[in-house]
Write an enzyme that holds these catalytic residues in place. Structure first.
Site, short mmCIF file in Angstrom:
data_model
loop_
_atom_site.label_atom_id
_atom_site.label_comp_id
_atom_site.label_asym_id
_atom_site.label_seq_id
_atom_site.Cartn_x
_atom_site.Cartn_y
_atom_site.Cartn_z
N LYS A 54 5.14 55.36 40.03
CA LYS A 54 3.77 55.42 40.55
C LYS A 54 3.28 54.02 40.92
O LYS A 54 2.67 53.82 41.98
CB LYS A 54 2.82 56.05 39.51
CG LYS A 54 2.97 57.57 39.42
CD LYS A 54 2.27 58.19 38.21
CE LYS A 54 2.59 59.67 38.12
NZ LYS A 54 2.11 60.31 36.90
N GLN A 98 -1.25 58.90 31.77
CA GLN A 98 -0.01 59.68 31.80
C GLN A 98 0.05 60.62 30.59
O GLN A 98 -0.18 60.20 29.45
CB GLN A 98 1.19 58.72 31.80
CG GLN A 98 2.54 59.40 31.98
CD GLN A 98 2.74 60.06 33.34
OE1 GLN A 98 2.18 59.61 34.35
NE2 GLN A 98 3.51 61.12 33.38
N ASP A 121 -6.26 62.44 39.12
CA ASP A 121 -5.42 63.54 38.61
C ASP A 121 -6.16 64.88 38.69
O ASP A 121 -5.56 65.93 38.52
CB ASP A 121 -5.12 63.28 37.13
CG ASP A 121 -3.65 63.06 36.87
OD1 ASP A 121 -2.84 63.28 37.78
OD2 ASP A 121 -3.32 62.66 35.74
N1 GUN Z 1 2.66 64.19 33.20
C1 GUN Z 1 3.44 64.99 33.97
N2 GUN Z 1 2.83 65.22 35.14
C2 GUN Z 1 1.65 64.58 35.12
C3 GUN Z 1 0.57 64.45 36.05
O1 GUN Z 1 0.57 64.99 37.16
N3 GUN Z 1 -0.48 63.70 35.62
C4 GUN Z 1 -0.49 63.10 34.41
N4 GUN Z 1 -1.55 62.39 34.09
N5 GUN Z 1 0.48 63.19 33.53
C5 GUN Z 1 1.55 63.93 33.89
#
Ligand code: GUN
Length: 298
Positions: A54, A98, A121
């Protein structure tokens, strides 16, 4: 018959190029780059890989990346204090914590603390409520990316029967809301659904997000349907392999014999998640800085 393979990797690359254009225009207008803060608590190996990619993708798009890596034993209060600091930081347009968080932390309380206007998100209660009410707001990345692939292939989704398999907060529930907003007739199936094959057989659109390798069989599918496979599952290694194969929730070899179009794993929905995260960040940056979004497709 062999289905069209939906190329999520190519679509995501296109989207990222468009986001980079918007990020450049934004930087000119605002006198600063759009910024994404990613918070990682602990040492989960998969989460570390996601967070690193990311950060890389954010910089490649011409945006600023702020990574906050905290130890696994971080206290709830310390994490909340960091969220408050990021909420108040004018250089931060998007905040992503995350998931999953270590077990001692209250995930819902942490997510709820994020400023909804920085919630790239789309997971805060406010974002979830805005989506349910049809109000403008930030939408979870994987479902929005899945919807983009569907609309690119099918055009209007109005009146189509859609089945979403899985009811997670991250994918299943927001996916169902997005399909409903496109005037699909939506069924959410889950582990307690009776006769799942019969439910799936009604669907023009199948979105699989259960996390069970190759669970959805070709014989369950309506001929000519479109299949979006959100699952990413690693099979046990076979002889001579160090790592097992990655497969989705759909039996791909069977599905291509029945469906009109299928996303592969890898190379389908996966690449869309980060591309949409970048998209959400540049959109949030424009809103937060009061810079009008140029007309066009994002
Ligand atoms: N963990 C796995 N997929 C995601 C996501 O799309 N967002 C976040 N914050 N954590 C994740």
């Amino acid at each position: 018959m062999s289905a069209e393979i939906i190329d999520g990797k190519a679509f995501a690359a296109d989207l990222r190029a468009r986001v980079a254009d918007y990020a450049a225009t934004f930087a000119q207008a605002a006198g600063r780059k759009a910024g994404l803060a990613v918070v990682l608590v602990g040492e989960d190996p998969a989460s570390k890989v996601y967070v690193a990619s990311k950060g890389r993708a954010t910089i490649e798009c011409g945006m600023a990346s702020f990574e906050h890596k905290l130890p696994a034993d971080t206290a709830q209060e310390a994490l909340i204090a960091l969220i408050d600091q990021l909420n108040a930081d004018p250089l931060v347009d998007g905040i992503l914590v995350q998931l999953p968080l270590p077990g001692h932390l209250d995930e819902q309380a942490v997510v709820a603390r994020i400023d909804p206007d920085k919630d790239v998100d789309g997971l805060t209660p406010i974002s979830t409520g805005r989506l349910a009410l049809g109000q403008p707001g930030l939408v979870p990345c994987t479902p929005l990316g899945s919807l983009m692939l569907l609309k690119d292939r099918l055009g209007s989704l109005s009146g189509l029967d859609a089945v979403v398999i899985g009811r997670s907060i991250l994918v299943g529930k927001p996916m169902a809301q997005l399909l409903l907003a496109e005037n699909c007739t939506v069924t959410i199936a889950h582990s307690r659904t009776r006769d799942l094959p019969a439910v799936v057989r009604r669907a023009d659109i199948v979105v699989a997000a259960v996390g069970r390798p190759e669970m959805i069989k070709g014989s369950w599918l309506k001929p000519g349907c479109t299949v979006i496979d959100v699952g990413i599952n690693r099979l046990p290694p076979e002889d001579g392999q160090t790592k097992g194969r990655l497969v989705g929730d759909v039996d791909f070899a069977e599905a291509v014999q029945v469906a009109a179009a299928v996303t592969p794993v890898p190379g389908g929905v996966g690449p869309m998640t980060i591309a949409v995260l970048l998209r959400n960040t540049v959109v949030a940056a424009h809103c937060n800085a009061g810079v009008a979004l140029a007309a066009g497709a994002l």
